[in-house]
Design an enzyme around this catalytic site. Structure first.
Site, PDB file in Angstrom:
ATOM      1  CG  ASP A  21      40.136  36.336  37.885  1.00 57.41           C
ATOM      2  OD1 ASP A  21      41.371  36.304  38.040  1.00 57.41           O
ATOM      3  OD2 ASP A  21      39.395  37.164  38.457  1.00 57.41           O
ATOM      4  CD  GLU A  46      43.622  33.843  40.397  1.00 58.71           C
ATOM      5  OE1 GLU A  46      44.522  34.512  40.902  1.00 58.71           O
ATOM      6  OE2 GLU A  46      42.548  34.330  40.013  1.00 58.71           O
TER       7      GLU A  46
END
Lengths: 572, 572
Positions: A265, A302
């Site tokens: 993330d 990400e």
């Protein structure tokens, strides 16, 4: 490549029935293990020179509860707890990492270019909202044709309902979802079916409630700002142990849980000025795991920086991730399909931008971005298409809307098919968001179940503020309300005629993608944008490596028929 | 490589006697040019879409004073002022960039590997304390044998006396030192003598007094912390113009002033998460200048990250600087020579660390650093030795000591010769600090002459705090006192016997370095550390590329005689 030994924190049962407790607390004068309920219930721990405290205790059973007592005053759960049976504020529990017996020896992992990813949220995927619930639906996913599932973060969060990005115990499975053994069973079953499993992990911040890390040591820094709270101390004094904590976590999921990959993330928020960037250190540790086990693992970041450094190989000065999410492919597609121009969609809207995304994965490769008010991005010249994960929807793009509308609720049926084809016939790695395959119309809303009243009101106020810019009217649903969560659980309505037809379309496209050689070529020269006509028609040619199989794909983004002559076809 | 046009800010006289005023102030409603003293003295300016305001005025003479009036209320000097005749708070003055006629057409620059650098501070180098003062000493420097001078920052600072790192007008020559034309004369004269000129520039922060940049636009950001105040906004909204401001500044010194290179102060504090790092953008802009002019330019970064990314080529994922300062060579040398172990010298002290510096330029290449309390650095495997600038002294290492002691005041005479030989016979690019060549015993102290009383007391208190760790007793000299500055001006005592002998030694070593092929080889395989004996003797072998010329160099760091047998010589 450096080969580093990372000390494990946590409570680790060994085969002789002893449990090794180890916790890092470099500034504490003393640390004591506390076993509530047992007769002789405190065990002083020994400090080593790096600030790790240890004690070996015999006769500990799985499930045994414990705390650490810091300097004789602060009673705290274990930061590396494997299980928080009573939630984020309660005691930690010992687990037996060897209890589950895997039967997936045959499985050697899956390369990113083979992946067709299905992103799901454990709580909202099935009515059960558990890992067992996911297991029960694996055959349906197999039938759909996807090859990998990507599970939103599973780390222990405050309360029962949470997207997962508020996790505060990276090593503990969220107690509402089941046990660590349930997760192992899920992975084992997936592998038996030929499906890979990717886990979303959050190493850029800790959640706001139940985060006791700062009581243990300098896990955080104020040298950098993040939108989600304090940045992780990846490059200051004492950061070796902080880096080790997260890298060990990655290795736990990949090694002990047999995960095939991790989705990192917001990897752009791993602030690190070290010569060896923590992302590179993580990638190298995973490479060593692969070498040791013979199992392929993938790391997908990400990142919204349009910076190929994250996915470039180390010898080219990169950090060595296998792939990254390509948000701008989504933005170009979404804004052209919906006509939306608010927020970051301000930078998008022309079909030529989708064409640019087909060419470079990024749309902004150094041009001025009106939304960011600066030039943005770089050209990923040397990266194969399979390094980029694309999607028409994902948890963020749906769930960060005030009303959490999926494309199924925003677009007519024909446009949904177009979105599906754009993603699935692209040379990139496609990702579907759970329910997308049958045009789910229920929303995916932002939901939480925090326990801290101050945090709850701050969050509720924050959501309202955030959407002032995005939506003109209406109220943001209350993230704390049970209803908000329940409204987000999939309907699994695959019978309504449109839904059934869309599902058939997804199945066809996935099957087509898997079987046409032209669609399996991830080299840059295998994909050519031929034309963008009237901001309506996008003409894409794809061919295999030997130019044996060629496909001309015409995407019509308008309700009007488009006429295009292939004679004198020139690459744009 | 992107080729970008950078808009110039400032007051630029053209050949037709018109002056183009341009200033960036994107959030201002109106900006007016103000010419104090003239009859019709205000000129409204026109804004372009990027937020630059312009007006073209005829009949402006060099020396004309001006301000900008922001939104009709704030009267401010020009951030890109070329001249601040009354200091940092006064009006800006128009200059004529074409007034000086260079005669150095023959000069094509100098490669970093040819440089033997002499660092000097304009104010403290000569009794005159001016650029003309430097010009008068160039023949002496030529006789010493150095090939390049590096001038500490020349940007306009508050007051008269300042090291230069408090500059607030990057384009204006500090008014105590002379005029822009004096600097051009200095460069022109140096080139005539065969000397290169490097300028130290500060792009990581602005000084604390007279800094009006924030009144003009978002030059700063709070997303990152620096020890010297707000970080420069290199990656947020509106950062294109901020990057252009500093890159234009670099191009001005290199192009208009004919500088041969820049030393970029604290380049690790150019915080930038952009895909195109501002250091790389700067390096590419300079490469384009070189291509356009046919003159070689060098960019040397000061960085303490032990991260070869800064000096790696762009195609290897680097930022493309030509070289960097190698502080750890200094620290290893200094701590072994002086026995000091305070502050960052805690990490040094063994001769084997100097040997490591001879091998890799960095001492810490991934090992744990006790001072930083973390693993630190990476191995610069593919970088030739000539990418590293080394020194036994520099302005920082001397001047950041509480009492500003040079090695001449710390070490016996024999040790000074050893220090000189270690630096000058190394395969790296040597840098001397002014006065080092004759063993100057005067200190080089930290001096300022700020005008803001609050700032002055904060600074005085800060210096005392800072030295609490470094020195047990004694008082830190007052940086504001004129005496502190005067005590730091070179004595130029080259007649005392020891000084004359040391000077002869430096001349010999420089001459030897220039003429022995073994000493001119910057490839890694041309230098071998053979032995480190008793923490006293360091045996270095150097040879030319064809192994025709070989030198065995024995450095004895002890007062005792050392015995070493070269038989069975093995690389360590």
């Amino acid at each position: 490549m450096t080969s580093r030994i990372y000390k494990c924190q946590g409570a680790l049962l060994n085969a002789r029935g002893e449990c090794q407790f180890r916790v890092w607390a470099p500034f504490r004068e003393n640390v004591t293990l506390l076993l509530p309920g047992s007769r002789e219930n405190t065990y002083p721990m020994q400090r080593d020179e790096e600030g790790y405290w240890e004690v070996l205790v015999a006769g500990i059973r799985p499930g045994a509860l414990y705390y650490y007592l810091l300097d004789g005053t602060l009673q705290r759960p274990d930061p590396a707890s494997r299980n928080q049976p009573e939630g984020v504020h309660g005691p930690s529990a010992v687990t037996d990492p060897a209890a589950f017996t895997f039967t997936d020896d045959h499985w050697t992992g899956m390369r990113l270019e083979e992946m067709i990813i299905y992103e799901l949220h454990t709580g909202a995927f099935t009515p059960e909202g558990t890992l067992q619930g996911i297991i029960s639906r694996l055959p349906a996913l197999l039938e759909l044709g996807i090859t990998a599932i990507e599970i939103m973060p599973l780390a222990q969060c405050p309360g029962r309902r949470n997207w997962g990005y508020d996790g505060v115990y990276p090593f503990a499975l969220h107690n509402a979802y089941g046990s660590a053994d349930d997760l192992k069973e899920l992975v084992n079953t997936a592998h038996a079916l030929g499906l890979a499993v990717i886990l979303d992990v959050v190493y850029n911040h800790q959640g706001p409630e139940g985060n006791y890390l700062q009581d243990y040591g300098p896990y955080f820094t104020d040298r950098y700002c993040t939108p989600w709270g304090q940045a992780i101390n990846f490059d200051g004094a004492w950061s070796d142990a902080v880096r080790a904590f997260y890298i060990q976590n990655a290795l736990m999921w990949l090694d002990e849980f047999h995960m095939d990959g991790l989705r990192l993330d917001a990897v752009h928020a791993y602030w690190d000025s070290s010569a060896l960037h923590v992302v590179q250190e993580l990638a190298e540790a995973v490479q060593q795991l692969e070498a040791r086990t013979g199992k392929k693992k993938v790391l997908i970041g990400e990142t919204d920086l349009n910076n190929p450094r994250y996915i470039n190989p180390v010898e080219k000065g990169g950090y060595g991730l296998h792939g990254q999410w390509a948000d701008e492919f989504h933005h170009a597609l979404h804004s052209r399909l919906t006509g939306e121009r608010n927020g970051y969609y301000e930078d998008f809207g022309c079909l030529s931008q989708l064409a640019a995304a087909f060419e470079h994965a990024y749309v902004y490769t150094g041009q001025y971005s009106p939304h960011r008010k600066r030039r943005f991005g770089a050209l990923p010249e040397h990266n194969p298409y399979s390094q980029f994960v694309v999607f028409a929807q994902n948890h963020d793009q749906v769930g960060n809307r005030m009303l959490g509308e999926r494309l199924g609720a925003l677009l007519p049926f024909e446009a949904l098919k177009l979105a599906a084809a754009t993603v699935l016939l692209s040379p990139f790695v496609p990702l579907l968001f759970m329910g997308e395959e049958y045009g789910e119309r229920r929303p995916f809303l932002f939901f939480t179940s925090h326990g801290d009243p101050q945090l709850i009101s701050a969050l509720q106020a924050g959501r309202k503020r955030e959407f002032a810019a995005f939506h003109a009217g209406g109220e943001a649903p209350d993230p704390q309300s049970l209803q908000t969560f329940q409204a987000s659980v999939l309907s699994w309505d695959m019978q309504s005629p449109d839904n059934a037809a869309l599902l058939a379309c997804y199945r066809f496209l996935i099957d087509f993608r898997k079987n046409r050689p032209a669609l399996r070529n991830d080299r840059r020269e295998g994909t050519r944008v031929h034309a963008v006509l009237n901001d309506a028609l996008l003409v894409l040619e794809r061919e295999d490596e030997h130019s044996q199989d060629r496909l001309l794909i015409l995407f019509n983004f308008d309700r009007q028929e488009q006429v295009w002559h292939s004679a004198g076809m020139q690459p744009v």
